[in-house]
Write a protein that holds these residues in place. Sequence first.
Motif, PDB file in Angstrom:
ATOM      1  N   CYS A  42       0.837  -1.216   0.000  1.00 29.49           N
ATOM      2  CA  CYS A  42       0.000   0.000   0.000  1.00 29.49           C
ATOM      3  C   CYS A  42       0.866   1.259   0.000  1.00 29.49           C
ATOM      4  N   ARG A  43       1.960   1.217   0.764  1.00 28.22           N
ATOM      5  CA  ARG A  43       2.807   2.405   0.884  1.00 28.22           C
ATOM      6  C   ARG A  43       3.682   2.598  -0.347  1.00 28.22           C
ATOM      7  N   GLU A  44       4.255   1.495  -0.850  1.00 24.60           N
ATOM      8  CA  GLU A  44       5.265   1.635  -1.897  1.00 24.60           C
ATOM      9  C   GLU A  44       4.683   1.536  -3.299  1.00 24.60           C
ATOM     10  N   ALA A  45       3.576   0.774  -3.431  1.00 25.71           N
ATOM     11  CA  ALA A  45       3.028   0.596  -4.784  1.00 25.71           C
ATOM     12  C   ALA A  45       1.600   1.107  -4.890  1.00 25.71           C
ATOM     13  N   SER A  46       1.106   1.738  -3.809  1.00 24.73           N
ATOM     14  CA  SER A  46      -0.284   2.231  -3.810  1.00 24.73           C
ATOM     15  C   SER A  46      -1.251   1.142  -4.261  1.00 24.73           C
ATOM     16  N   TRP A  47      -1.034  -0.044  -3.761  1.00 28.72           N
ATOM     17  CA  TRP A  47      -1.842  -1.180  -4.207  1.00 28.72           C
ATOM     18  C   TRP A  47      -2.148  -2.094  -3.036  1.00 28.72           C
TER      19      TRP A  47
END
Lengths: 351, 351
Positions: A42-47
């Motif tokens: 969630c933090r690094e790939a917005s996923w």
Amino acid sequence: LAQVTVIGAGYMGSAMCWPLRDNGHQIRLVGTPLDAKIIRSCREASWHPKLKRALPDGVEPLYAEQLEQALHGAQLVIQGVSSAGVPWFAGTIGPRLRPDLPVLSITKGLALAPDGTLQTLPGWVDSSLPTQLRGHIPLAAVGGPCIAGELAGRRPSCVVFTGREASLLDRLASMLRTDYYHIWTSTDVPAVETCVALKNGFTLGIALALGMLDRQGGPDAADARMHNLAATLFAQATLEMERIVQLMGGDPVAVRGLPGVGDLFVTVQGGRSVAIGRLLGSGRPLAEALHQLEGVTLESVDVIRVLGKALPVYQRRKMLRPKDLPLVHHLIEIVVEGKPVNLPLDLFFRG
Amino acid sequence: LAQVTVIGAGYMGSAMCWPLRDNGHQIRLVGTPLDAKIIRSCREASWHPKLKRALPDGVEPLYAEQLEQALHGAQLVIQGVSSAGVPWFAGTIGPRLRPDLPVLSITKGLALAPDGTLQTLPGWVDSSLPTQLRGHIPLAAVGGPCIAGELAGRRPSCVVFTGREASLLDRLASMLRTDYYHIWTSTDVPAVETCVALKNGFTLGIALALGMLDRQGGPDAADARMHNLAATLFAQATLEMERIVQLMGGDPVAVRGLPGVGDLFVTVQGGRSVAIGRLLGSGRPLAEALHQLEGVTLESVDVIRVLGKALPVYQRRKMLRPKDLPLVHHLIEIVVEGKPVNLPLDLFFRG
């Protein structure tokens, strides 16, 4: 508008970010120690890898190590851990709660009270809190048919918020209600929470029909399946759910609404409770079936095990006769005692 | 062992031949005038084209023209015509019935009584019989989740026989019961028959969710569907079914068993009521949807139309308020008044 902290970044905790964010609340989504990979994505790939979506803009994903920061100034905590995570929640989050900070729980399950009877999850959470907080945290919980991926997809979803204080429920409902997330409230905690927990166990039971069909080689040349049998199990599950709700002191009307048949209907559509039921129905021994589904939380198996421990207590107290719950008793035989599947159909629909 | 005449060679009438024949009864399967092709196929190719199976050995398929021969010496008549065929049955078979010849009906539907209220199908059949026979034919009917193709495939199926005489029901049950066809009995005709009829209308309502998903372009990239909405509709259908059963003087406990949630669960799995609901849910006007499904009996549409006529009568008698049945009222708006689908979710689960 409120500062909301969601604890647990699994399916349902994370999905709650959508209606919260669409209502303009500030959200911190904190993973449990088991959710580190999800938070990193969630933090690094917005996923969000489970929901297969980006979180709504403005949701702040945080690691378990950032709990202190995550809870700072929180005005609402969403308790989004699995039932296996409740002791962690009580031990780690509990000491950081305040008597005026409401907790909305999305966990499913029934626990054993010290006297061996059944306890709803809010009761268990409360009794697991630090002594000085017990009975003082405004607790609420969610029931009803809500697949997380559909909520995150802003598909129409209808749920019930339950808790002992109607005013708290109204306040929470007005914080979360959107044009796709429809919320009813009920102060009948035993009824709603018993339905929420039982639906996984009964879904396992209904899915036995799928496995029994597999065992007979699947649909025949004219494509006859076993929907009739699944429907029979669904109907018997409805009746037995009513009996257990009554045993818990709840009003069985909940069984004829969202928390009962509604949630059971949606749960039977697929997922882990269906998968284990199907394997057991096909004749696979429990150990093998569990091995095949390794790594997933099996709330269905957990709730049947808890029933297996608690129901004899109610029987000794003459509150229940074995013949009152023939489906549950057979599920206990299958899951706890390892007996083969042999549905007692002719004991169904009595009394 | 008995001589049994099955009238109507559609799915369900024909499927009844399996448990009857497995119990050793002599069976004549008579087509209605609309079943000539089916009977020809059964006679000439030993193949039932709807069930996609050969009939059991020893079942004698006969044309409508052979009715006299078919009924000669009959000890039980299975009434297997559709609700649209009931006037034909009453007019053609009625005069050939005897006061001691039991009729077991598998037809689904509700009719309008002369005063505009609802009438169950056995009541309608009885009132359509020749005057001297009215009230004298031992009538029974079947409810519960039973897809015909599964019964013919000897898959486990559980049903309820209903009628006013318990002794007749016991006798019929013992004639038809097998190790795969499980039979319960109930003298609550209004409850069982109301469930049997309503399930098609409510299935149309539940299937609207499928069409609404179609209209939004189907599942999204993360595969979010509309199971939550379908489950909400299922739950509301359960509550409204209870209210209508009570209106008919039945005990709503039937709704929590095989005739209610059991049959509704199996009907939602597929078929014509699902097909029409899905088309309507996708925004297709009724006329276009009906055109697309031309040639099939739409019991779902029929029962909603009957409700549309009868419910205002109950309202005028102060037995019902419009807000008691928000789903049914919207189904009437869609099917009778041609209004667009716009589910009144926030009126659900009240009172």
